[in-house]
Write an enzyme that holds these catalytic residues in place. Structure first.
Site, mmCIF file in Angstrom:
data_model
loop_
_atom_site.group_PDB
_atom_site.id
_atom_site.type_symbol
_atom_site.label_atom_id
_atom_site.label_comp_id
_atom_site.label_asym_id
_atom_site.label_seq_id
_atom_site.Cartn_x
_atom_site.Cartn_y
_atom_site.Cartn_z
ATOM 1 N N CYS A 2 -5.495 13.455 37.018
ATOM 2 C CA CYS A 2 -5.425 12.489 38.102
ATOM 3 C C CYS A 2 -4.031 12.498 38.708
ATOM 4 O O CYS A 2 -3.031 12.551 38.004
ATOM 5 C CB CYS A 2 -5.755 11.063 37.679
ATOM 6 S SG CYS A 2 -7.423 10.860 37.072
ATOM 7 N N ARG A 27 -4.072 18.372 39.780
ATOM 8 C CA ARG A 27 -4.214 17.516 38.601
ATOM 9 C C ARG A 27 -5.640 16.997 38.434
ATOM 10 O O ARG A 27 -6.024 16.510 37.367
ATOM 11 C CB ARG A 27 -3.274 16.315 38.706
ATOM 12 C CG ARG A 27 -1.818 16.679 38.681
ATOM 13 C CD ARG A 27 -0.973 15.454 38.889
ATOM 14 N NE ARG A 27 -1.094 14.528 37.789
ATOM 15 C CZ ARG A 27 -0.228 14.431 36.791
ATOM 16 N NH1 ARG A 27 0.830 15.204 36.763
ATOM 17 N NH2 ARG A 27 -0.405 13.550 35.835
ATOM 18 N N TRP A 75 -9.654 13.181 38.245
ATOM 19 C CA TRP A 75 -10.312 14.065 37.276
ATOM 20 C C TRP A 75 -11.104 13.129 36.375
ATOM 21 O O TRP A 75 -10.543 12.341 35.628
ATOM 22 C CB TRP A 75 -9.275 14.846 36.482
ATOM 23 C CG TRP A 75 -9.857 15.871 35.559
ATOM 24 C CD1 TRP A 75 -10.203 17.149 35.862
ATOM 25 C CD2 TRP A 75 -10.145 15.712 34.168
ATOM 26 N NE1 TRP A 75 -10.690 17.787 34.752
ATOM 27 C CE2 TRP A 75 -10.666 16.924 33.698
ATOM 28 C CE3 TRP A 75 -10.012 14.642 33.268
ATOM 29 C CZ2 TRP A 75 -11.057 17.119 32.378
ATOM 30 C CZ3 TRP A 75 -10.405 14.831 31.946
ATOM 31 C CH2 TRP A 75 -10.915 16.066 31.527
ATOM 32 N N ASN A 101 -4.184 6.622 35.894
ATOM 33 C CA ASN A 101 -4.291 7.940 35.256
ATOM 34 C C ASN A 101 -4.234 7.723 33.754
ATOM 35 O O ASN A 101 -3.373 7.001 33.277
ATOM 36 C CB ASN A 101 -3.116 8.818 35.715
ATOM 37 C CG ASN A 101 -3.040 10.108 34.935
ATOM 38 O OD1 ASN A 101 -4.050 10.650 34.504
ATOM 39 N ND2 ASN A 101 -1.832 10.598 34.722
ATOM 40 N N GLY A 102 -5.144 8.371 33.016
ATOM 41 C CA GLY A 102 -5.185 8.159 31.566
ATOM 42 C C GLY A 102 -6.446 7.401 31.204
ATOM 43 O O GLY A 102 -7.395 7.336 31.995
ATOM 44 N N GLU A 486 -5.190 35.293 24.922
ATOM 45 C CA GLU A 486 -4.862 34.856 26.277
ATOM 46 C C GLU A 486 -5.755 35.559 27.306
ATOM 47 O O GLU A 486 -6.200 34.936 28.274
ATOM 48 C CB GLU A 486 -3.379 35.124 26.554
ATOM 49 C CG GLU A 486 -2.907 34.756 27.946
ATOM 50 C CD GLU A 486 -3.053 33.282 28.299
ATOM 51 O OE1 GLU A 486 -3.395 32.465 27.422
ATOM 52 O OE2 GLU A 486 -2.866 32.938 29.485
ATOM 53 N N LYS A 490 -7.990 33.422 29.878
ATOM 54 C CA LYS A 490 -7.819 33.557 31.323
ATOM 55 C C LYS A 490 -9.142 33.922 31.980
ATOM 56 O O LYS A 490 -9.525 33.359 32.988
ATOM 57 C CB LYS A 490 -6.783 34.653 31.562
ATOM 58 C CG LYS A 490 -5.758 34.517 32.576
ATOM 59 C CD LYS A 490 -4.664 33.515 32.473
ATOM 60 C CE LYS A 490 -4.973 32.147 32.004
ATOM 61 N NZ LYS A 490 -3.816 31.434 31.516
ATOM 62 N N GLU A 493 -11.663 30.979 31.936
ATOM 63 C CA GLU A 493 -11.362 29.807 32.755
ATOM 64 C C GLU A 493 -11.450 30.083 34.254
ATOM 65 O O GLU A 493 -11.840 29.202 35.000
ATOM 66 C CB GLU A 493 -10.037 29.144 32.359
ATOM 67 C CG GLU A 493 -8.768 29.780 32.854
ATOM 68 C CD GLU A 493 -7.519 28.962 32.480
ATOM 69 O OE1 GLU A 493 -6.518 29.580 32.143
ATOM 70 O OE2 GLU A 493 -7.556 27.724 32.532
ATOM 71 N N HIS A 509 -16.305 41.773 10.908
ATOM 72 C CA HIS A 509 -16.821 40.676 10.091
ATOM 73 C C HIS A 509 -17.763 39.775 10.890
ATOM 74 O O HIS A 509 -17.992 38.630 10.509
ATOM 75 C CB HIS A 509 -15.661 39.859 9.517
ATOM 76 C CG HIS A 509 -14.778 40.671 8.625
ATOM 77 N ND1 HIS A 509 -15.097 40.954 7.317
ATOM 78 C CD2 HIS A 509 -13.614 41.321 8.877
ATOM 79 C CE1 HIS A 509 -14.155 41.720 6.791
ATOM 80 N NE2 HIS A 509 -13.240 41.956 7.721
ATOM 81 N N LYS A 608 -4.815 20.733 35.662
ATOM 82 C CA LYS A 608 -3.572 21.411 35.324
ATOM 83 C C LYS A 608 -2.851 20.725 34.166
ATOM 84 O O LYS A 608 -2.325 21.367 33.278
ATOM 85 C CB LYS A 608 -2.666 21.451 36.551
ATOM 86 C CG LYS A 608 -1.358 22.201 36.340
ATOM 87 C CD LYS A 608 -1.594 23.683 36.192
ATOM 88 C CE LYS A 608 -0.326 24.468 35.961
ATOM 89 N NZ LYS A 608 -0.630 25.835 35.513
HETATM 90 O O1 M6R Z 1 1.113 21.977 30.148
HETATM 91 P P1 M6R Z 1 0.716 22.704 28.899
HETATM 92 O O2 M6R Z 1 1.389 24.016 28.750
HETATM 93 O O3 M6R Z 1 0.919 21.857 27.672
HETATM 94 O O4 M6R Z 1 -0.835 22.956 29.041
HETATM 95 C C1 M6R Z 1 -1.569 23.451 27.962
HETATM 96 C C2 M6R Z 1 -2.952 23.907 28.381
HETATM 97 O O5 M6R Z 1 -3.666 22.855 28.964
HETATM 98 C C3 M6R Z 1 -2.900 25.063 29.382
HETATM 99 O O6 M6R Z 1 -2.183 26.142 28.868
HETATM 100 C C4 M6R Z 1 -4.310 25.529 29.732
HETATM 101 O O7 M6R Z 1 -4.913 26.125 28.639
HETATM 102 C C5 M6R Z 1 -4.250 26.452 30.941
HETATM 103 N N1 M6R Z 1 -5.268 26.100 31.889
HETATM 104 C C6 M6R Z 1 -4.434 27.880 30.600
HETATM 105 O O8 M6R Z 1 -4.389 28.699 31.711
#
Ligand code: M6R
Length: 613
Positions: A2, A27, A75, A101-102, A486, A490, A493, A509, A608
């Site tokens: 948010c 956000r 959000w 927010n929260g 990673e 990536k 997502e 395994h 984000k």
């Molecule tokens: O702000 P942060 O680095 O703590 O965020 C952690 C994760 O939310 C963030 O890395 C998330 O997994 C990304 N969308 C990955 O691309």
């Protein structure tokens, strides 16, 4: 999650709030809304489901000439994305407007106690407006009313409220670690926002609200109090950020722009820290600890979430190798609930690009309670993690707007490398020639990352070939393992393709049962000390007809005829391979996602900054 923005000044507030929301949209982007003072007896309110453009269209030609108001981009946590669940939320008489927010954990209990009429939304926010309206009707001042509300509303959140009859006045509070509030001071105007991006076009003079603090502001005044109403003296900080870098430039998406900013991200992270003549790392400007302190350390725990946790996994290798300290990595969200064994000789390193991830903040709180020294690696100056940790290594990667982290991962891996070398030197576990060789190798990183970007054309061809796949496997060993994790994160997502990252040795395994000619594998196979084992794993997959894209060292042709496709990574020191290997993986995800028509910068269901547990 948010985005919150507020303005009080002498300029038309509507366009300023919409522009602020545009910068905060990353956000949360399932709905948005505005409240403007429309004279002193009523609000102009607008809500729209969907992205910010829906709100922009809805308000077109109808914005009043108000010079103050609040805006929100959501959000969803409580209630589906819809107009009625969008913020601002109001009390039944429309006298109080609230954005938040929260999470308010006890909102149902509060609803039962403080309802002043029917609730129109499913949000945990609306009850705050009811509570405030009740208090204001009893003659309580708006700020005091907010203090009373925060005293009762449990959770970690930030909230902003305005009241009809008090045009230009805004009160806000920060309770706990969820999403901060920054106050900007301009000429005859004040702004507030959930992060700096929305303020920087207007001012660089900012003040951060800490948990438990309240602000009461108008165009030309601002005051801070604590939960008891005691006045607080806070200092204005002047920030150096360049707002121009927050625009897309020639790139179609922020993700692509940020992928291309990675040579600079590596360089900026190294600037003033990796020194030449003699070659060495110096973090004394960031970290106030001395050799005696470093020698007394017995262990390192690294915490982070998502991409940041993958960086931490790379950092573990560096710390064990250079600083000779046992190091472990924990997912921040698991760490706090495990009753971890910690003491004042355990260094806790948190990685968080936003510095506001609630899980990581909770892990840091746990470490703080145990008296652990803490270093945080963060991209947001002034963010909450930097306030909790004893020392901060700022990434200096510039704003990362795409939800998928790219350049901040590169910056954080560079900083973990630097930190491990520095700890090694302080502890006397690092030979000067090894330090010099590693510094030399790191100084080559911007060029190597730049060369990796040149793989874009080849990766696009691969994206064409594999964009219709339903599943993907990513395999790596040693330092290739976090890169494999990673790569899978990536891809899933941004393209919504199911992908799994595995330590290659684990494949036989279980995951190997999935392999057939429709199930591609990306294998990280640089010429390191586990190359032969990777080669065997690739052969095992090929024997089951699984296509394999192998990422190999520069000039290595030994997998030709074994792997289906070969991508040669630029030359780089073996220990720094993951910092370069993530680049083709990011490009692969990006190009596959664009071919599938996905919303690359704002993937569904994500935000984000994750400020809820
Ligand atoms: O702000 P942060 O680095 O703590 O965020 C952690 C994760 O939310 C963030 O890395 C998330 O997994 C990304 N969308 C990955 O691309």
């Amino acid at each position: 999650m948010c985005g919150i923005v507020g303005y009080s000044g002498h300029r038309p507030a509507g366009p300023i709030l919409l522009e602020g929301l545009r910068r905060l949209e990353y956000r949360g982007y399932d709905s948005a809304g505005l409240a403007l003072f429309d004279g002193d007896r009523q609000f102009y309110i607008a809500h729209a489901t969907g992205k910010l453009d829906a709100l922009v269209q809805r308000v077109e030609g109808t914005l009043p000439p108000a010079t103050s108001g609040i805006g929100h981009t959501r959000w969803a946590t409580h209630g589906e994305p819809s107009d009625r669940n969008a913020h601002p939320q109001l009390d039944p008489d429309g006298t109080i407007a609230v954005i938040h927010n929260g999470i308010i954990e006890n909102f149902e209990e509060l609803r039962a106690r403080y309802a002043r009429g029917p609730f129109h939304s499913e949000t945990d926010t609306e009850v705050l407006a009811h509570m405030l309206a009740g208090a204001v009707e009893r003659g309580v001042d708006l700020l005091d009313a907010l203090r009373g509300v925060v005293a009762e509303a449990r959770g970690a959140y930030s909230v902003v409220a305005v009241a009809v009859g008090e045009p230009g006045r805004m009160v806000a509070a920060r309770a706990g670690n969820a999403g901060g509030i920054v106050i900007g001071t301009g000429e005859g105007e004040h702004l507030l926002a959930s992060d700096l991006g929305a303020l920087l076009p207007h001012t660089r003079r900012v003040t951060f609200l800490e948990p438990g603090e309240f602000v009461d502001l108008c165009a030309d005044s601002v005051r801070y109090v604590d939960i008891e109403g005691h006045e607080l003296t806070k200092t204005i900080e002047v920030l150096p950020y360049d707002p121009v870098s927050a625009v897309k430039g020639p790139y179609k998406h922020f993700m692509l722009k940020e992928i291309h900013e990675q040579p600079d991200a590596a360089l900026n992270a190294m600037r003033g820290r990796y020194l030449t003549g003699p070659l060495r790392v110096d973090l004394s400007g960031d970290i106030p600890f001395d050799a005696a302190w470093a020698k007394a350390l017995t262990r390192v725990v690294l915490v982070g979430m998502g991409t940041s946790m993958h960086s931490a996994l790379v950092g573990r290798h560096y710390i064990e190798r250079f600083a000779r300290l046992p190091a472990e990595v924990d997912n921040s969200a698991e760490f706090r609930y495990r009753g971890p064994v910690l003491d004042e000789h355990t260094l806790v390193i948190s990685v968080a690009q936003s510095g506001e991830t609630v899980d990581t903040l909770a892990a840091m709180d746990e470490a703080k309670r145990a008296g652990c020294p803490q270093i945080t690696i963060c991209n947001s100056p002034g963010a909450q993690t930097t306030r909790v940790a004893n020392a901060t290594l700022l990434m200096r990667a510039g704003p990362e707007i795409a939800v998928a982290s790219t350049k901040t991962m590169v910056a954080s891996m560079v900083l973990l490398h630097a930190l491990a070398l520095y700890l090694g030197r302080l502890r006397g576990t690092l030979a000067p020639d090894v330090e010099a060789q590693q510094v030399q190798a790191a100084l080559h990183l911007p060029a190597a990352i730049g060369a990796a970007l040149n793989l874009g054309g080849q990766i696009e061809v691969l994206a064409d070939r594999y964009a219709d796949s339903r599943d993907f496997l990513f395999l790596g060993r040693g330092l290739g393992y976090p890169a494999a994790l990673e790569g899978a994160l990536k891809l899933k997502e941004v393209s919504y393709i199911h992908a799994e990252g595995y330590a290659a040795g684990e494949m036989k395994h279980g995951p190997i049962a999935l392999i057939d000619d429709q199930f591609p594998t990306v294998a990280l196979a640089p010429r390191d000390d586990v190359f032969d084992k990777m080669r065997s794993n690739i052969e095992q997959i090929r024997a089951r007809k699984g296509p394999v894209i192998a990422l190999v060292s520069a000039g290595d042709r030994s997998l030709e005829g074994v792997a289906t496709d070969i991508v040669e990574m630029p030359e780089v020191d073996p220990l720094l391979t993951p910092i370069v290997a993530v680049v083709p993986l990011q490009l692969l995800s990006y190009y596959i996602a664009t071919r599938r028509g996905a919303d690359v910068d704002q993937p569904r269901n994500l935000a984000k900054t994750v400020t809820v547990e």
